[in-house]
Scaffold this motif. Structure first.
Motif, short mmCIF file in Angstrom:
data_model
loop_
_atom_site.label_atom_id
_atom_site.label_comp_id
_atom_site.label_asym_id
_atom_site.label_seq_id
_atom_site.Cartn_x
_atom_site.Cartn_y
_atom_site.Cartn_z
N ARG A 44 24.10 -3.76 60.11
CA ARG A 44 24.57 -3.55 61.47
C ARG A 44 25.90 -2.80 61.50
O ARG A 44 26.01 -1.73 62.09
CB ARG A 44 24.72 -4.90 62.18
CG ARG A 44 25.10 -4.78 63.65
CD ARG A 44 25.39 -6.15 64.24
NE ARG A 44 25.41 -6.15 65.69
CZ ARG A 44 26.47 -5.84 66.42
NH1 ARG A 44 27.59 -5.47 65.84
NH2 ARG A 44 26.41 -5.88 67.75
N GLU A 45 26.91 -3.36 60.83
CA GLU A 45 28.27 -2.83 60.99
C GLU A 45 28.44 -1.48 60.30
O GLU A 45 28.90 -0.52 60.90
CB GLU A 45 29.29 -3.81 60.42
CG GLU A 45 29.22 -5.18 61.03
CD GLU A 45 29.93 -5.28 62.37
OE1 GLU A 45 31.14 -5.06 62.38
OE2 GLU A 45 29.28 -5.58 63.38
N THR A 53 26.95 -7.06 57.69
CA THR A 53 27.90 -6.02 57.30
C THR A 53 27.20 -4.72 56.95
O THR A 53 27.58 -3.65 57.42
CB THR A 53 28.71 -6.51 56.07
OG1 THR A 53 29.25 -7.79 56.36
CG2 THR A 53 29.84 -5.55 55.76
N ILE A 101 33.53 -23.11 54.26
CA ILE A 101 34.40 -23.43 55.40
C ILE A 101 33.60 -23.36 56.71
O ILE A 101 33.76 -24.20 57.58
CB ILE A 101 35.61 -22.47 55.44
CG1 ILE A 101 36.54 -22.76 54.26
CG2 ILE A 101 36.37 -22.62 56.76
CD1 ILE A 101 37.55 -21.67 54.00
N GLY A 102 32.72 -22.37 56.79
CA GLY A 102 31.88 -22.26 57.98
C GLY A 102 31.02 -23.51 58.17
O GLY A 102 30.93 -24.05 59.27
N SER A 137 36.68 -9.43 59.73
CA SER A 137 35.67 -10.49 59.97
C SER A 137 35.68 -11.50 58.85
O SER A 137 35.44 -12.69 59.08
CB SER A 137 34.27 -9.93 60.24
OG SER A 137 33.96 -8.87 59.42
N ARG A 184 36.50 -4.58 64.90
CA ARG A 184 36.28 -3.85 63.65
C ARG A 184 37.58 -3.39 63.01
O ARG A 184 37.77 -2.22 62.72
CB ARG A 184 35.36 -2.66 63.92
CG ARG A 184 34.02 -3.13 64.46
CD ARG A 184 32.98 -2.08 64.35
NE ARG A 184 31.69 -2.62 64.78
CZ ARG A 184 30.53 -2.19 64.33
NH1 ARG A 184 30.48 -1.23 63.44
NH2 ARG A 184 29.41 -2.72 64.76
N GLY A 214 25.05 0.81 61.33
CA GLY A 214 24.67 0.88 62.74
C GLY A 214 23.17 1.01 62.94
O GLY A 214 22.70 1.61 63.91
N GLU A 247 26.36 -15.06 59.17
CA GLU A 247 27.66 -14.96 59.84
C GLU A 247 28.08 -13.50 59.92
O GLU A 247 27.45 -12.63 59.32
CB GLU A 247 28.71 -15.81 59.10
CG GLU A 247 28.87 -15.42 57.64
CD GLU A 247 29.83 -16.32 56.85
OE1 GLU A 247 30.22 -17.38 57.34
OE2 GLU A 247 30.16 -15.93 55.72
N ALA A 248 29.17 -13.25 60.65
CA ALA A 248 29.58 -11.86 60.91
C ALA A 248 29.93 -11.11 59.63
O ALA A 248 29.76 -9.90 59.55
CB ALA A 248 30.75 -11.84 61.88
N SER A 249 30.44 -11.83 58.62
CA SER A 249 30.78 -11.13 57.38
C SER A 249 29.68 -11.28 56.33
O SER A 249 29.91 -11.05 55.16
CB SER A 249 32.13 -11.64 56.84
OG SER A 249 32.10 -13.04 56.69
N SER A 250 28.48 -11.66 56.77
CA SER A 250 27.36 -11.80 55.83
C SER A 250 26.90 -10.44 55.34
O SER A 250 27.20 -9.41 55.94
CB SER A 250 26.21 -12.53 56.51
OG SER A 250 25.65 -11.72 57.53
N LEU A 274 24.78 1.54 68.42
CA LEU A 274 24.38 0.17 68.75
C LEU A 274 24.34 -0.03 70.27
O LEU A 274 23.43 -0.66 70.80
CB LEU A 274 25.35 -0.85 68.14
CG LEU A 274 25.32 -1.03 66.63
CD1 LEU A 274 26.30 -2.13 66.22
CD2 LEU A 274 23.92 -1.38 66.14
N GLU A 334 32.99 -15.14 49.05
CA GLU A 334 31.84 -15.37 49.93
C GLU A 334 31.47 -16.85 49.97
O GLU A 334 31.17 -17.40 51.03
CB GLU A 334 30.64 -14.55 49.44
CG GLU A 334 30.79 -13.05 49.64
CD GLU A 334 29.61 -12.26 49.06
OE1 GLU A 334 29.09 -11.37 49.74
OE2 GLU A 334 29.21 -12.54 47.90
N ARG A 358 34.06 -18.93 51.92
CA ARG A 358 33.94 -18.65 53.34
C ARG A 358 32.75 -19.40 53.95
O ARG A 358 32.86 -20.02 55.00
CB ARG A 358 33.75 -17.15 53.51
CG ARG A 358 34.16 -16.61 54.82
CD ARG A 358 34.38 -15.12 54.72
NE ARG A 358 33.18 -14.43 54.26
CZ ARG A 358 33.20 -13.37 53.46
NH1 ARG A 358 34.34 -12.88 53.02
NH2 ARG A 358 32.08 -12.80 53.10
N PRO A 380 28.75 4.51 64.80
CA PRO A 380 27.85 3.33 64.68
C PRO A 380 27.88 2.45 65.93
O PRO A 380 26.83 1.99 66.38
CB PRO A 380 28.41 2.58 63.47
CG PRO A 380 29.17 3.58 62.68
CD PRO A 380 29.66 4.62 63.64
N ASP A 429 36.02 -15.50 59.36
CA ASP A 429 35.02 -16.40 58.77
C ASP A 429 35.67 -17.36 57.78
O ASP A 429 35.24 -18.51 57.64
CB ASP A 429 33.91 -15.59 58.09
CG ASP A 429 32.91 -15.01 59.09
OD1 ASP A 429 32.88 -15.50 60.24
OD2 ASP A 429 32.17 -14.09 58.74
#
Lengths: 415, 415
Positions: free
Chosen positions: B276-277, B273, B337-338, A68, A57, B280, B266-269, A125, B331, B334, A121, A72
């Motif tokens: 979750r991130e 973001t 590329i993914g 991130s 993070r 939390g 993806e993690a930066s979706s 989790l 976005e 990214r 956060p 990505d």
């Protein structure tokens, strides 16, 4: 294929296995900050898991989102996990993005921000993951089995302790990462499309100034062992058994792993044939051996209806007794061919190779090419495997059993 | 790499994609005997699943044990699964064992014994798998979502119906396999270390005399849609949402899949973001699009504490509303590329290629090389993706939502 291994002066081990014809590169990076080094229980158990979430993070000049996004943008597919000894970073990317990905991963490991705003956060989790364990009883029973069978602190679940997670502060986890994420004892393996000549200077640049001394966790005492039952209103009774196994450096280890495959590692294995196919006692049953650096374990899992749990358990125990008499030539040949096929398949996966090399470097202090592993396998005969079974899978071995169950009722009494 | 496709006179489609530098071969074999063709409910739903277990228990001259031993002796790593349209046989082996493995697989598909003695154990295993579903609530919620969102009989779980499984007889399932496991509509793709010139005569020999006419399942009527809650004393509330998506042959499909990655792949979706991130709210959240032959679906899953379920659900809905305004250049780049990275990675896995080719042949009637897929991807721009989002992910699209929850309480009221 050959493996190039270098140990930097700061104690970081780096390894390369170029695989021709590949366009992608995989890396497996083990940092000696695993769960066994956490404070005990309410003092902070769960810290390494919390850290494995916090380090992704934001690091260096990038906040969490920018970090991130940067990975990505490189198409770098990565994950961070924790085991007893290490925090493990795995990543796969196009070869042309290796250096840029390494820069970000070095930032993450050497310069994580661990900002105060992320602690809560991440703590939430982690608590949620801990509380959610009964929603995956098959996973839960294996964690509870490891808890019994390994000595503390090498028996931790990786989900932490409720009070321990609650107790951690930003200052504390920051200091811990600084103290534990050190060059000495870290291992970084890169496989696939990689040129060691090009990658090595980059690794020197990124990790050359890294320092620190690794203090390994020690066992607090003997394992508890025995029988454990966790009552859960689940549909199935999930049962798991653990027995001692050789360490990877033990001369018996390969033979023991061959035996474990014959016991319960393939569709024509003893357990699968007898417990699942012939008697239809349970949907899932299997055995697998893990041969670590300091200890090994053979684990058996079965999930049956509560009504059939005692019969299933009995049937597994009967097979273990029968197994002591050894296996036959056909079983041995079959297991050997299975090993060979899986070795060739793993040679076609850069990720499989990178993680095996990291694991080998930790467990036995050297990495083995597929050709070397194949030669080791060829050295095994039916007689040698049966000798290992006789010496290491006898009644005395069965007495090393730990048993965990998760379900409506314990099955222990009826076994 | 190029793909060679041949359609045998009996209607079996075979495809080859040789990949240089590989020593292993993978195959993906789809037989048109999927769950949608089962009798309804108590009349025999679960038959195809039962059959997928029965056909591996002996065929031709070999009984169950001899058959799995023969495959294990070849080091042939295989699995059999079922979806709405097909029974799918997947296998990987050393190239030198391809022909011998194909002989066994042809036996299994064309001449399965389906002995009476195996029916009861297999039925018991299938019932156990059905009853065990609440032990995996994350899986259960996705099955219940599909049940709502797809029209019958394309909404089946693959676990069958209790009474349906109980009703099946050996005679019935034997007749069904004979009727449904036919050359017409079957697809066999082989990728990796394979020479089409050598393999083709073998396939002709093994499958040339296979016959039969494929009768495709038809929908009984519209989907039920709406909201479903399954009360379970689980630790988490598992929530899942489904929305319509283009079919694979729809010109919008690739753009829609790019959008789905930006939304939650993806993690930066967006979802990862925000849900979750940043907040939390839940340990797991994500979105994925499946673009089938006859229908497509975008699915979102989240697992949160029961206390946070309503907030999590609300947060996801807010992101969907915000998404309608489109994505930005960063976005888009990214996500692109993914996609590219994953395409290159899949090109290094014979199994991934074989199953994609089989799936493409079914969904769009042709197979696409990685070069063709890359060219398709290159044709997409930010503007085109935002146009797809505007047209196909609007308020009208959100109204196609079906929602399933599994947990202590429904969250529907609070959304």
């Amino acid at each position: 294929m050959s493996i190039l291994i270098e140990k930097l002066s700061n104690g970081l081990t780096v390894a390369f296995e170029p695989i021709s014809g590949m366009a992608t590169t995989s890396l497996s990076f083990a940092i000696p900050a695993g769960t066994a080094g956490d404070p005990e229980g309410s003092a902070g158990e769960g810290e390494s898991t919390l850290l494995s979430e916090l380090i992704v993070r934001g690091s260096g000049a990038r906040d969490s989102r920018a970090f991130s996004e940067a990975l990505d943008t490189l198409g770098c597919d990565r994950s961070t996990t924790v085991n007893a000894n290490h925090v493990l970073v795995s990543a796969t990317m196009l070869a042309s993005r290796l250096n840029a990905s390494l820069e970000l991963i070095a930032d993450m490991v050497l310069r994580p921000r661990i900002d105060a705003e992320h602690l809560e956060p991440v703590r939430q989790l982690s608590l949620q993951a801990l509380h959610a364990l009964p929603d995956d009883p098959q996973h839960l029973v294996m964690l509870r089995l490891a808890k019994l069978h390994f000595p503390s602190p090498f028996n931790r679940t990786g989900y932490g302790d409720e009070a321990g997670l609650q107790s951690l502060t930003t200052e504390h986890v920051r200091a811990t990462w600084k103290r534990r994420a050190v060059a000495q004892g870290s291992i970084l393996s890169i496989a696939g499309a990689v040129s060691p000549e090009n990658a090595m200077p980059k690794l020197q640049e990124l990790f050359g100034a890294w320092g620190g001394t690794n203090v390994e966790a020690k066992t607090f005492g003997p394992r508890s062992g025995g029988v454990d039952h966790y009552t859960l209103a689940s549909s199935q009774t999930h049962m798991a058994f653990a027995f001692d196994a050789p360490t990877e450096s033990d001369p018996d280890s390969f033979g023991f792993r061959i035996a474990a495959v014959i016991l319960g590692g393939e569709a024509s294995s003893r357990l699968f044939t007898e417990v699942r196919e012939k008697r239809g006692l349970c949907y899932s049953v299997g055995a697998s051996a893990a041969t670590g650096r300091d200890r090994g374990v053979l684990q058996i899992y079965a999930g049956s209806t509560p009504q059939r749990a005692a019969t299933t358990s009995k049937c597994i125990m009967d097979e273990l007794v029968r197994f002591e008499s050894g296996v036959n030539q056909i079983e041995f040949d079959r297991a050997k061919i299975g090993f060979k096929s899986r070795m060739v398949m793993s040679g076609e996966s850069a990720m499989a190779r990178a993680s095996t090399i990291t694991s080998d470097l930790f467990r036995v202090g050297k990495a083995r090419t597929l050709a070397e592993l194949t030669a080791m396998l060829e050295g095994w005969t039916l007689e040698r495997v049966n000798d290992v079974i006789k010496r290491r899978m006898s009644a005395a071995w069965r007495a090393t059993m730990s048993q965990a169950t998760v379900g409506p009722n314990a099955v222990a009494d009826e076994v």
